[in-house]
Each structure stands twice: as C-alpha cells, then as structure tokens.
Design a protein around this motif. Structure first.
Motif, PDB file in Angstrom:
ATOM      1  N   LEU A   1       0.682  -1.260  -0.028  1.00 47.78           N
ATOM      2  CA  LEU A   1       0.343   0.033   0.100  1.00 47.78           C
ATOM      3  C   LEU A   1       0.704   1.427  -0.002  1.00 47.78           C
ATOM      4  O   LEU A   1       1.781   1.478   0.804  1.00 47.78           O
ATOM      5  N   SER A   2       0.781   2.261  -0.655  1.00 50.65           N
ATOM      6  CA  SER A   2       1.117   3.321  -0.537  1.00 50.65           C
ATOM      7  C   SER A   2      -0.032   4.451  -1.502  1.00 50.65           C
ATOM      8  O   SER A   2      -0.734   4.233  -1.904  1.00 50.65           O
ATOM      9  N   ALA A   3       0.521   5.944  -0.531  1.00 50.77           N
ATOM     10  CA  ALA A   3      -0.139   7.180  -0.835  1.00 50.77           C
ATOM     11  C   ALA A   3       0.739   8.396  -0.385  1.00 50.77           C
ATOM     12  O   ALA A   3       1.542   8.475   0.262  1.00 50.77           O
ATOM     13  N   ASN A   4       0.455   9.181  -1.426  1.00 51.07           N
ATOM     14  CA  ASN A   4       1.127  10.334  -1.347  1.00 51.07           C
ATOM     15  C   ASN A   4       0.622  11.710  -0.293  1.00 51.07           C
ATOM     16  O   ASN A   4       0.850  12.085   0.525  1.00 51.07           O
ATOM     17  N   THR A   5      -0.237  11.528  -0.483  1.00 56.20           N
ATOM     18  CA  THR A   5      -1.148  12.396   0.948  1.00 56.20           C
ATOM     19  C   THR A   5      -1.638  11.921   2.265  1.00 56.20           C
ATOM     20  O   THR A   5      -2.436  10.471   2.246  1.00 56.20           O
ATOM     21  N   ALA A   6      -2.020  12.373   3.459  1.00 52.71           N
ATOM     22  CA  ALA A   6      -2.551  11.810   4.491  1.00 52.71           C
ATOM     23  C   ALA A   6      -3.956  11.564   4.243  1.00 52.71           C
ATOM     24  O   ALA A   6      -4.293  10.312   4.653  1.00 52.71           O
ATOM     25  N   ALA A   7      -4.973  12.504   3.504  1.00 53.29           N
ATOM     26  CA  ALA A   7      -5.944  12.168   3.389  1.00 53.29           C
ATOM     27  C   ALA A   7      -6.228  11.136   2.928  1.00 53.29           C
ATOM     28  O   ALA A   7      -7.273  10.799   2.999  1.00 53.29           O
TER      29      ALA A   7
ATOM     30  N   VAL B   1      -7.790  -3.924   5.603  1.00 54.11           N
ATOM     31  CA  VAL B   1      -7.339  -4.582   4.907  1.00 54.11           C
ATOM     32  C   VAL B   1      -7.454  -6.386   5.191  1.00 54.11           C
ATOM     33  O   VAL B   1      -7.276  -6.554   6.037  1.00 54.11           O
ATOM     34  N   ASP B   2      -8.323  -7.314   4.738  1.00 52.86           N
ATOM     35  CA  ASP B   2      -8.873  -8.430   4.871  1.00 52.86           C
ATOM     36  C   ASP B   2      -8.326  -9.306   3.456  1.00 52.86           C
ATOM     37  O   ASP B   2      -8.757  -9.908   1.903  1.00 52.86           O
ATOM     38  N   LEU B   3      -7.927 -10.058   3.549  1.00 56.76           N
ATOM     39  CA  LEU B   3      -6.732 -10.873   2.891  1.00 56.76           C
ATOM     40  C   LEU B   3      -7.320 -12.753   3.152  1.00 56.76           C
ATOM     41  O   LEU B   3      -6.783 -13.629   2.531  1.00 56.76           O
ATOM     42  N   SER B   4      -8.426 -12.658   3.565  1.00 55.93           N
ATOM     43  CA  SER B   4      -8.556 -13.873   4.914  1.00 55.93           C
ATOM     44  C   SER B   4      -9.548 -14.972   3.276  1.00 55.93           C
ATOM     45  O   SER B   4      -9.353 -16.664   3.756  1.00 55.93           O
ATOM     46  N   GLY B   5      -9.076 -14.522   2.457  1.00 53.52           N
ATOM     47  CA  GLY B   5     -10.017 -15.270   0.806  1.00 53.52           C
ATOM     48  C   GLY B   5      -8.170 -16.097  -0.015  1.00 53.52           C
ATOM     49  O   GLY B   5      -8.710 -16.672  -0.351  1.00 53.52           O
ATOM     50  N   SER B   6      -7.701 -15.935   0.162  1.00 52.59           N
ATOM     51  CA  SER B   6      -6.093 -15.600  -0.027  1.00 52.59           C
ATOM     52  C   SER B   6      -5.403 -17.566   0.152  1.00 52.59           C
ATOM     53  O   SER B   6      -5.717 -17.647   1.519  1.00 52.59           O
ATOM     54  N   THR B   7      -5.687 -17.710  -0.589  1.00 51.66           N
ATOM     55  CA  THR B   7      -4.958 -19.747  -0.038  1.00 51.66           C
ATOM     56  C   THR B   7      -3.471 -19.855  -0.346  1.00 51.66           C
ATOM     57  O   THR B   7      -2.421 -20.602   0.077  1.00 51.66           O
ATOM     58  N   GLY B   8      -2.988 -18.540  -0.662  1.00 55.63           N
ATOM     59  CA  GLY B   8      -1.798 -18.587  -1.201  1.00 55.63           C
ATOM     60  C   GLY B   8      -0.590 -18.398  -0.313  1.00 55.63           C
ATOM     61  O   GLY B   8      -1.171 -17.283   0.653  1.00 55.63           O
ATOM     62  N   ASN B   9       0.524 -18.069  -0.446  1.00 54.46           N
ATOM     63  CA  ASN B   9       1.255 -17.061   0.665  1.00 54.46           C
ATOM     64  C   ASN B   9       1.130 -15.933   0.241  1.00 54.46           C
ATOM     65  O   ASN B   9       2.267 -15.461  -1.085  1.00 54.46           O
ATOM     66  N   VAL B  10       0.880 -14.959   0.040  1.00 55.75           N
ATOM     67  CA  VAL B  10       0.845 -13.735   0.513  1.00 55.75           C
ATOM     68  C   VAL B  10       2.108 -12.857   1.618  1.00 55.75           C
ATOM     69  O   VAL B  10       1.984 -12.706   2.876  1.00 55.75           O
ATOM     70  N   THR B  11       2.106 -11.857   1.124  1.00 58.58           N
ATOM     71  CA  THR B  11       3.582 -10.952   1.122  1.00 58.58           C
ATOM     72  C   THR B  11       2.388  -9.188   1.329  1.00 58.58           C
ATOM     73  O   THR B  11       2.559  -8.790   0.215  1.00 58.58           O
ATOM     74  N   PHE B  12       2.772  -8.701   2.602  1.00 58.92           N
ATOM     75  CA  PHE B  12       1.756  -8.229   2.544  1.00 58.92           C
ATOM     76  C   PHE B  12       2.563  -6.704   3.157  1.00 58.92           C
ATOM     77  O   PHE B  12       3.592  -7.245   4.005  1.00 58.92           O
ATOM     78  N   ASN B  13       2.548  -5.326   2.881  1.00 62.84           N
ATOM     79  CA  ASN B  13       3.425  -4.469   3.188  1.00 62.84           C
ATOM     80  C   ASN B  13       2.359  -3.079   3.902  1.00 62.84           C
ATOM     81  O   ASN B  13       1.902  -2.708   2.581  1.00 62.84           O
ATOM     82  N   ALA B  14       2.191  -2.573   4.886  1.00 59.33           N
ATOM     83  CA  ALA B  14       0.973  -1.410   4.920  1.00 59.33           C
ATOM     84  C   ALA B  14       1.606  -0.083   4.554  1.00 59.33           C
ATOM     85  O   ALA B  14       1.088   0.867   4.429  1.00 59.33           O
ATOM     86  N   GLY B  15       3.068  -0.501   4.459  1.00 56.84           N
ATOM     87  CA  GLY B  15       3.881   0.830   3.550  1.00 56.84           C
ATOM     88  C   GLY B  15       3.915   2.391   4.366  1.00 56.84           C
ATOM     89  O   GLY B  15       3.750   1.687   5.884  1.00 56.84           O
ATOM     90  N   ASN B  16       3.218   3.275   4.066  1.00 53.14           N
ATOM     91  CA  ASN B  16       2.904   4.795   5.281  1.00 53.14           C
ATOM     92  C   ASN B  16       1.424   4.004   4.996  1.00 53.14           C
ATOM     93  O   ASN B  16       1.027   5.259   5.838  1.00 53.14           O
ATOM     94  N   PHE B  17       0.573   3.744   5.441  1.00 56.27           N
ATOM     95  CA  PHE B  17      -0.421   3.745   6.015  1.00 56.27           C
ATOM     96  C   PHE B  17      -0.449   3.568   7.468  1.00 56.27           C
ATOM     97  O   PHE B  17      -0.710   1.933   7.694  1.00 56.27           O
ATOM     98  N   THR B  18       0.142   4.742   8.272  1.00 58.64           N
ATOM     99  CA  THR B  18      -0.110   4.018   9.437  1.00 58.64           C
ATOM    100  C   THR B  18      -0.985   4.626  10.255  1.00 58.64           C
ATOM    101  O   THR B  18      -1.134   4.194  11.413  1.00 58.64           O
ATOM    102  N   ASN B  19      -1.344   5.812  10.253  1.00 61.71           N
ATOM    103  CA  ASN B  19      -2.625   7.054  11.160  1.00 61.71           C
ATOM    104  C   ASN B  19      -3.885   6.501  11.329  1.00 61.71           C
ATOM    105  O   ASN B  19      -4.396   6.579  11.989  1.00 61.71           O
ATOM    106  N   ALA B  20      -4.498   5.311   9.679  1.00 62.44           N
ATOM    107  CA  ALA B  20      -5.476   5.232  10.479  1.00 62.44           C
ATOM    108  C   ALA B  20      -5.898   3.499  10.023  1.00 62.44           C
ATOM    109  O   ALA B  20      -7.388   2.986  10.177  1.00 62.44           O
ATOM    110  N   PHE B  21      -4.797   2.793   9.651  1.00 61.55           N
ATOM    111  CA  PHE B  21      -4.906   1.765   9.768  1.00 61.55           C
ATOM    112  C   PHE B  21      -4.904   0.781  10.518  1.00 61.55           C
ATOM    113  O   PHE B  21      -4.603   0.404  11.863  1.00 61.55           O
ATOM    114  N   LYS B  22      -6.505   0.241  11.525  1.00 62.47           N
ATOM    115  CA  LYS B  22      -6.904  -0.594  12.151  1.00 62.47           C
ATOM    116  C   LYS B  22      -6.942  -2.101  12.114  1.00 62.47           C
ATOM    117  O   LYS B  22      -6.847  -3.169  13.280  1.00 62.47           O
ATOM    118  N   SER B  23      -6.748  -3.056  10.804  1.00 59.41           N
ATOM    119  CA  SER B  23      -7.492  -4.226  11.229  1.00 59.41           C
ATOM    120  C   SER B  23      -6.773  -5.250   9.731  1.00 59.41           C
ATOM    121  O   SER B  23      -6.482  -4.594   8.672  1.00 59.41           O
TER     122      SER B  23
END
Length: 141
Positions: A7-13, A21-43
């Motif tokens: 995940l990546s975005a240029n502005t705080a908004a 982010v819900d990846l529960s439907g994935s059965t393969g190996n997932v590499t996930f990086n929340a990037g700069n999504f830190t101020n509102a990310f809850k789950s």
C-alpha cells in the motif's frame, strides 16, 4: 497462487481511506506491506497460506491495531515506534508455527504511569512456545 500487496499513498487524506485489509480469501502465500498507511490502519487479516505481514504503527494518532495472520506458518513484522502515545496492539498468528518480529518500543519507554504502560502493550493472543517464535532483538528498551 502467491501474491504481493504493497500500500502506498501520497497524502495523509488518502492514507486515511484504508483502515482494514482482509486477505482471508487467499490460499496462497501473501507478502503484505502496509507501507505508509499507518495513521488510520486498524485491522489486517491474513489468508491460509504462509503469509509475511509488515505493519508499522509509527504515527502518533494511529488507532489500536489488530493483526490476525490466519492459518499457515506466518511471519508478522510489527514496528511500533510511536512516542508517548498509548495505543494497544493485538497480534494473532493463527494455526501453524508463526514468527513474531517486534521492533520499536519507544511508546513503552515513554509511558509515565502503570495505566499508560498497560494501554501501550502489544499482545500476542495465541503464542505457543512449542511452535511459535518471538524475536524482540530490535526493541528499543
């Protein structure tokens, strides 16, 4: 199949738009990086593969964070570098042998009371010493 999500975005908004982010439907190996999504990310919910999840909880107004990696031999990399702000985090590895890598910890050092310390803790909800691994070598304590 295996997949990578970054995940990546240029502005705080823009960053405030993604809270879960819900990846529960994935059965393969997932590499996930929340990037700069830190101020509102809850789950973050992982899939049933051997997932690798990276989340930083660095922003001072970040909410309480919950990560559930799902089934599989997962790796959760959690960086908590918030300072002087109480914000509890909950990590769940799920079924399988999981690795929890915790770094940061300045929020714990800055706690000025027992209540503030308790409100700042990161809790691993299902740690099993027989199959899981905890790495805290990067903690700033």
């Amino acid at each position: 199949s295996n997949s990578t999500v970054f995940l990546s975005a240029n502005t705080a908004a823009s960053r405030a738009l993604v809270q879960e982010v819900d990846l529960s439907g994935s059965t393969g190996n997932v590499t996930f990086n929340a990037g700069n999504f830190t101020n509102a990310f809850k789950s973050l919910i992982g899939g049933s593969g051997n997932d690798s999840l990276f989340v930083s909880n660095a922003i001072a107004n970040a909410p309480t964070l919950s990560i559930d990696a799902g089934a599989g031999n997962d790796r959760i990399n959690f960086v908590n570098t918030k300072s002087a702000v109480a914000s509890a985090s909950s990590l769940t590895g799920g079924e399988g042998g999981d690795t929890f890598v915790l770094t940061g910890g300045s929020n714990l050092v800055a706690a000025n009371s027992t209540a503030a310390l308790k409100a700042s803790l990161t809790t691993i909800t299902d740690f099993n010493a027989a199959q899981d691994t905890l790495n805290i070598t990067g903690m700033a304590l």
